[in-house]
Design an enzyme around this catalytic site. Structure first.
Site, mmCIF file in Angstrom:
data_model
loop_
_atom_site.group_PDB
_atom_site.id
_atom_site.type_symbol
_atom_site.label_atom_id
_atom_site.label_comp_id
_atom_site.label_asym_id
_atom_site.label_seq_id
_atom_site.Cartn_x
_atom_site.Cartn_y
_atom_site.Cartn_z
ATOM 1 N N ARG A 38 4.751 -6.076 -0.596
ATOM 2 C CA ARG A 38 4.345 -5.284 0.575
ATOM 3 C C ARG A 38 5.582 -5.829 2.057
ATOM 4 O O ARG A 38 5.624 -4.615 2.206
ATOM 5 C CB ARG A 38 3.112 -5.760 1.350
ATOM 6 C CG ARG A 38 1.804 -5.471 -0.243
ATOM 7 C CD ARG A 38 0.210 -5.563 0.578
ATOM 8 N NE ARG A 38 -0.030 -5.329 0.513
ATOM 9 C CZ ARG A 38 -1.591 -5.728 0.359
ATOM 10 N NH1 ARG A 38 -2.350 -5.933 1.221
ATOM 11 N NH2 ARG A 38 -2.464 -4.862 -0.159
ATOM 12 N N LYS A 201 -16.369 -3.535 -10.487
ATOM 13 C CA LYS A 201 -16.625 -2.491 -9.816
ATOM 14 C C LYS A 201 -16.838 -0.817 -10.757
ATOM 15 O O LYS A 201 -15.717 -0.183 -10.314
ATOM 16 C CB LYS A 201 -15.738 -3.064 -8.126
ATOM 17 C CG LYS A 201 -16.084 -3.877 -8.280
ATOM 18 C CD LYS A 201 -15.379 -4.366 -6.693
ATOM 19 C CE LYS A 201 -15.893 -5.993 -6.388
ATOM 20 N NZ LYS A 201 -15.470 -5.671 -4.662
ATOM 21 N N GLY A 360 -4.955 -5.711 -6.714
ATOM 22 C CA GLY A 360 -4.720 -6.948 -7.452
ATOM 23 C C GLY A 360 -4.501 -7.366 -8.399
ATOM 24 O O GLY A 360 -3.911 -8.095 -9.022
ATOM 25 N N GLY A 383 -7.494 -0.527 -2.882
ATOM 26 C CA GLY A 383 -8.313 0.614 -2.266
ATOM 27 C C GLY A 383 -8.198 1.514 -1.718
ATOM 28 O O GLY A 383 -9.066 2.648 -1.849
#
Length: 402
Positions: A38, A201, A360, A383
């Site tokens: 990042r 998820k 991740g 996300g």
């Protein structure tokens, strides 16, 4: 999305102070950075401003301190790292707003960088507090958002502060790359376009499937996401993970119906799975069809037929997105499926396909095999990437456009 949004290339920062929102929320161990992706992606933005003889005020969060200052979540450890990367001394302010930080900013010279302490030490940040955002805005002349990983958040430094900059706001190079990479997935990439969704998820990805089903050629569904789909089609899934099934059963049926009406897009599920009689690396295992998992057993990885089936589709694809592992890859005995998929994506990339990997766990799986540099683009925000795939304009991007 990118066509009507200003970037740092649209500004000359000479004698100007740029407030640059970055995402330096990186994994560390004993104050040593484990993964600096990042930060590396944001350095070109910072260097551009320095090269223009502008001044840089860096805003970032780190961890989840929940509005309480803490040495554990301090950004001080970033000073030496940034200084080494940028080859200049980095100034640091232990405050984000107030007279002392304003004094620091006023004393900045062209080409200098000031790093502010963790923005989340102020509870007003996550509250989206307008007064707090105004205090931050006083620190600069131009606002730059280069924090894709948190641009889906309605936080002060993301969505509120841009209001005070009118037409003097833009995105950085990291944000531009993220948007352009996602546009290649959303119907503008070379066909066949394949999206691979894994992980546990399912609720966060249902709307993605509904929104992209008409734009792409293949959706591969694996990992814990697959079992609710198998169950809704009448399969037996034993004790496999089943996230919020009662809440999403009707939605899953609608997706299956929608899929059956779509001639262009195919949803593909695993054919077989590696099942275990307990959730640990040394559990007893066997391979069974995914539609007939016995009671007391749970699927923890995709099986050999599934690996071949998925890899064949990936091999024929020209554009690939991957989010979420295909099994419990943290356990070595259940990592083969995820590693095989990673290798297939790398092989396709080497043959000219465009590959985008986000999340991740997926990136961690790539790193396990030293594949991270063999992918076209690693997304810095799991996300935020998923929100983009829902075909929504991220709040942080919308705030720049408005």
């Amino acid at each position: 999305m990118i066509e009507n949004i200003k970037t740092v290339n649209d500004f000359n920062f000479k004698n100007k102070t740029a407030i640059v929102r970055v995402d330096f929320n990186v994994p560390i161990n004993n104050n040593l950075i484990i993964d600096d992706t990042r930060i590396q992606y944001s350095l070109p933005t910072i260097r551009k401003i320095i090269h223009d003889h502008g001044k840089v005020v860096l805003i970032s969060h780190f961890g989840r301190p929940k509005g309480i200052p803490s040495k554990i979540y301090s950004l001080r450890f970033m000073i030496s790292y940034l200084s080494h990367q940028l080859k200049i001394p980095i100034k640091f302010s232990e405050y984000c707003i107030g007279s002392s930080v304003e004094k620091y900013v006023n004393e900045l010279k062209n080409g200098e960088v000031l790093l502010l302490e963790n923005i989340r030490f102020h509870k007003e940040e996550e509250e989206g507090n307008e007064k707090f955002a105004f205090q931050l805005a006083k620190l600069g002349d131009i606002y730059v958002n280069d924090a894709f990983g948190v641009s889906h958040r309605f936080h002060s430094s993301i969505t509120i502060i841009p209001k005070f900059f009118k037409n003097k706001k833009c995105i950085g190079f990291l944000m531009k790359k993220e948007i352009q990479s996602l546009q290649k997935i959303l119907g503008k990439g070379k066909k066949p376009i394949t999206i691979l969704l894994g992980g546990a998820k399912i609720t966060s990805k249902i709307s993605i499937i509904k929104n992209i089903i008409h734009l792409i050629d293949n959706i591969l569904i694996g990992g814990g996401m697959a079992y609710p789909f198998i169950k809704v089609q009448g399969g037996k899934i034993g004790n496999s993970i089943l996230e919020k099934y009662n809440e999403i059963e009707k939605i899953l049926k609608n997706i299956i119906d929608l899929y059956q009406k779509q001639n262009q897009t195919n949803i593909h599920f695993p054919k077989d799975v590696v099942i275990a009689d307990s959730f640990n690396n040394k559990a007893n295992t066997k391979i069974v069809p995914i539609y007939s998992i016995p009671n007391g057993w749970k699927g923890l990885d995709i099986g050999p037929q599934s690996i071949k089936y998925f890899c064949d589709i990936i091999r024929k694809s020209k554009t690939i997105l991957w989010n979420g592992p295909l099994g419990v890859f943290e356990f070595s005995n259940f990592s083969f499926g995820t590693k095989s998929i990673a290798k297939a994506i790398v092989n396709s990339t080497e043959k000219g396909a465009f590959s985008l990997v986000g999340g991740g766990d997926s990136i961690a799986a790539l790193r396990m095999e030293n594949y991270e540099n063999k992918i076209s683009y690693l997304s810095t925000g799991g996300g935020a990437m998923l929100e983009c795939l829902k075909q929504t304009i991220l709040p942080g991007i919308k705030a720049i456009i408005e």
